[in-house]
Enzyme design. Structure first.
Site, PDB file in Angstrom:
ATOM      1  NE  ARG A   1      -1.966  -1.668   3.581  1.00  0.00           N
ATOM      2  CZ  ARG A   1      -2.382  -1.821   4.846  1.00  0.00           C
ATOM      3  NH1 ARG A   1      -3.585  -1.401   5.187  1.00  0.00           N
ATOM      4  NH2 ARG A   1      -1.588  -2.361   5.755  1.00  0.00           N
TER       5      ARG A   1
ATOM      6  CD  GLU B   1      -3.849   3.270  15.348  1.00  0.00           C
ATOM      7  OE1 GLU B   1      -2.958   3.263  16.215  1.00  0.00           O
ATOM      8  OE2 GLU B   1      -3.653   3.589  14.148  1.00  0.00           O
TER       9      GLU B   1
ATOM     10  NE  ARG C   1     -22.106  -5.537  15.665  1.00  0.00           N
ATOM     11  CZ  ARG C   1     -22.516  -5.052  14.499  1.00  0.00           C
ATOM     12  NH1 ARG C   1     -23.566  -4.246  14.449  1.00  0.00           N
ATOM     13  NH2 ARG C   1     -21.879  -5.371  13.391  1.00  0.00           N
TER      14      ARG C   1
ATOM     15  CB  VAL D   1      -1.746 -10.179  15.318  1.00  0.00           C
ATOM     16  CG1 VAL D   1      -1.652  -9.606  13.901  1.00  0.00           C
ATOM     17  CG2 VAL D   1      -0.369 -10.603  15.814  1.00  0.00           C
TER      18      VAL D   1
ATOM     19  CG  ASN E   1       1.446  -5.942   6.660  1.00  0.00           C
ATOM     20  OD1 ASN E   1       1.723  -7.013   7.209  1.00  0.00           O
ATOM     21  ND2 ASN E   1       2.108  -5.513   5.599  1.00  0.00           N
TER      22      ASN E   1
END
Length: 360
Positions: free
Chosen positions: A15, A117, A201, A267, A298
Site C-alpha cells: 500500500r 486508528e 450488538r 495481532v 498488515n
C-alpha cells in the site's frame, strides 16, 4: 505545505500513503507532494502516474521524510526512527499499545504523531473501518487457504458439499472485522459461530444474519464449548488504543483439532489469543499445539490497490485539513484531535497512557 510520501518498508507492504488521484487534489490546492520513487508500484501506481498528478519524485526515503507532513500507511519501523523529525506531523497507523519501542522513539523525536486508528467521531473510527472491512473478509479467505492439506491444514472445505458437513468457523468479536468475516464465511456455506460481549450488538447481528449464524455471549464456558469443533478461529477483538483481552489460552488452543487454523486480526494490537505472535506476508503461518497460526499484522497489504483506494477515500479529507491548517486542524476537528497520540515529547492519548503509564 510540503507533504512526504515514503515507500513502505514493512514486509510485502504494497500500500502507499497517497494515490495519484489524492496527490492531484492536494496539488490543486497549492501543496507540494514529494513521493519516494516506486512508492506506489506495488499498488499499481507508477512514478509516471505520480508525476502526471503533480507530485515531485525523490530518490530516497530521507528526502520524502524531510517534509512538514509525512503520510504513511503502516507504523515506522526501527530503520525509520532516525528519519522522524521534531515539529513534524506524522499521519499513519501506529498501534502503539503493542509497540513500546516505537512509542518511546516518537516521544523522543518531538514529532506530532496522529494515528489513523484512534481518529474517532460519534464512537466510530472512520479511518480504521475500511481496513477492518478488508481484513475481515481476507481472514476467511486466508483461513480457507490454510485449511488446505497442501498448506498444512486439516483438509477441510469450509462450504462442504451435499452429504458432507461444512467447516466450522468461530469468530471472536462482532465488530466490523467480525461481521465482515461472518458475511464471507456464511457466503461460503460454512457453519458460523460468533461470540461478543455486547448484547445489543448480538441483537443487531441476529437481525442481520438470522439463523445463519450462531450468536453466543462471550463467556469462558461458551468459548471453551465451541473450540474443540472449530476448523477456523478468527480473532476480531478491538479495544481502541489498548491491547485486547486474551480470550483463548494456550491450553484451549491445544484442544482444537490438529490442522485447524487461527487467524488473529487483532495481532497488530497484541492479539486476543495467547499463542499468536506477529508473522509476515513472506512467512505468514507457524504451527503451535498442532494448530496453524496466521498473524500477519498488515493483512490488507495483500490487496494493495483496493486497500490504498479505500484508505485514501477516508484519509484524504483529514490530510487536506492538516495540509491547509497544520496542527490548528486539531483544534477545529475534534475527531482528528482524538487521533493525536504523541506531541511535544509527551504521550497524549489516554488509552495508550494506560498501557504505558510510566511514559505518560
Amino acid at each position: 505545505m510540503e507533504i512526504g510520501i515514503p515507500k513502505e518498508i514493512k514486509d510485502q507492504e504494497f500500500r502507499v500513503g497517497l494515490s495519484p488521484d489524492s496527490v492531484k487534489v492536494l496539488n490543486r490546492q497549492g501543496h507540494r507532494v514529494f513521493v519516494e520513487s516506486q512508492a506506489g508500484l506495488g499498488a499499481g501506481f507508477t512514478d509516471a502516474d505520480y508525476k502526471a498528478a503533480g507530485a515531485e519524485l525523490v530518490k530516497t526515503a530521507e528526502a520524502a521524510w524531510q517534509r512538514e507532513l509525512v503520510v504513511k500507511v503502516k507504523e515506522p519501523l526501527a530503520a525509520e526512527y532516525g528519519l522522524i523529525q521534531k515539529e513534524q506531523i506524522l499521519f499513519t497507523y501506529l498501534h502503539l499499545a503493542a509497540n513500546r519501542a516505537l512509542t518511546e522513539a516518537l516521544i523522543a523525536s518531538g514529532v506530532s504523531a496522529i494515528a489513523y486508528e484512534t481518529v474517532e467521531i460519534a464512537g466510530q473510527r472512520p479511518l480504521l473501518t475500511p481496513m477492518s472491512i478488508i481484513a475481515g473478509r481476507l481472514s476467511v479467505q486466508f483461513g480457507a487457504r490454510y485449511l488446505e492439506r497442501q498448506q498444512g491444514g486439516r483438509g477441510v472445505l469450509l462450504g462442504g458439499i451435499p452429504g458432507v458437513q461444512p467447516g466450522h468457523v468461530v469468530i471472536l468479536g462482532g465488530g466490523i472485522v467480525g461481521t465482515e468475516a461472518a458475511k464471507m464465511a456464511v457466503g461460503l456455506g460454512a457453519r458460523v459461530t460468533l461470540v461478543d460481549i455486547n448484547i445489543d450488538r448480538l441483537n443487531q447481528l441476529e437481525a442481520l444474519f438470522g439463523s445463519r449464524v450462531q450468536l453466543l455471549y462471550s463467556s469462558a464456558p461458551n468459548i471453551e464449548a465451541v473450540l474443540p469443533d472449530a476448523d477456523l478461529v478468527i480473532g476480531a477483538v478491538l479495544v481502541p488504543g489498548r491491547r485486547p483481552p486474551q480470550l483463548i489460552s494456550r491450553q484451549l488452543v491445544s484442544q482444537m483439532p490438529t490442522g485447524a487454523v487461527i487467524v488473529d486480526v487483532a495481532v497488530d494490537q497484541g492479539g486476543c489469543i495467547e499463542t499468536v505472535r506477529p508473522t509476515s506476508h513472506t512467512e505468514p503461518v507457524y504451527t503451535e499445539a498442532g494448530v496453524l497460526h496466521y498473524g500477519v499484522p498488515n493483512m490488507p497489504g495483500a490487496v494493495p490497490r483496493t486497500a490504498t483506494a479505500a484508505l485514501n477515500n477516508s484519509t484524504l479529507p483529514y490530510i487536506l485539513k492538516l495540509a491547509n491548517q497544520g496542527l490548528q486542524a486539531l483544534e477545529q476537528d475534534p475527531a482528528l484531535a482524538e487521533g493525536l497520540n504523541v506531541q511535544r515529547q509527551q504521550l497524549i492519548h489516554p488509552a495508550v497512557q494506560q498501557v504505558f503509564p510510566e511514559l505518560a
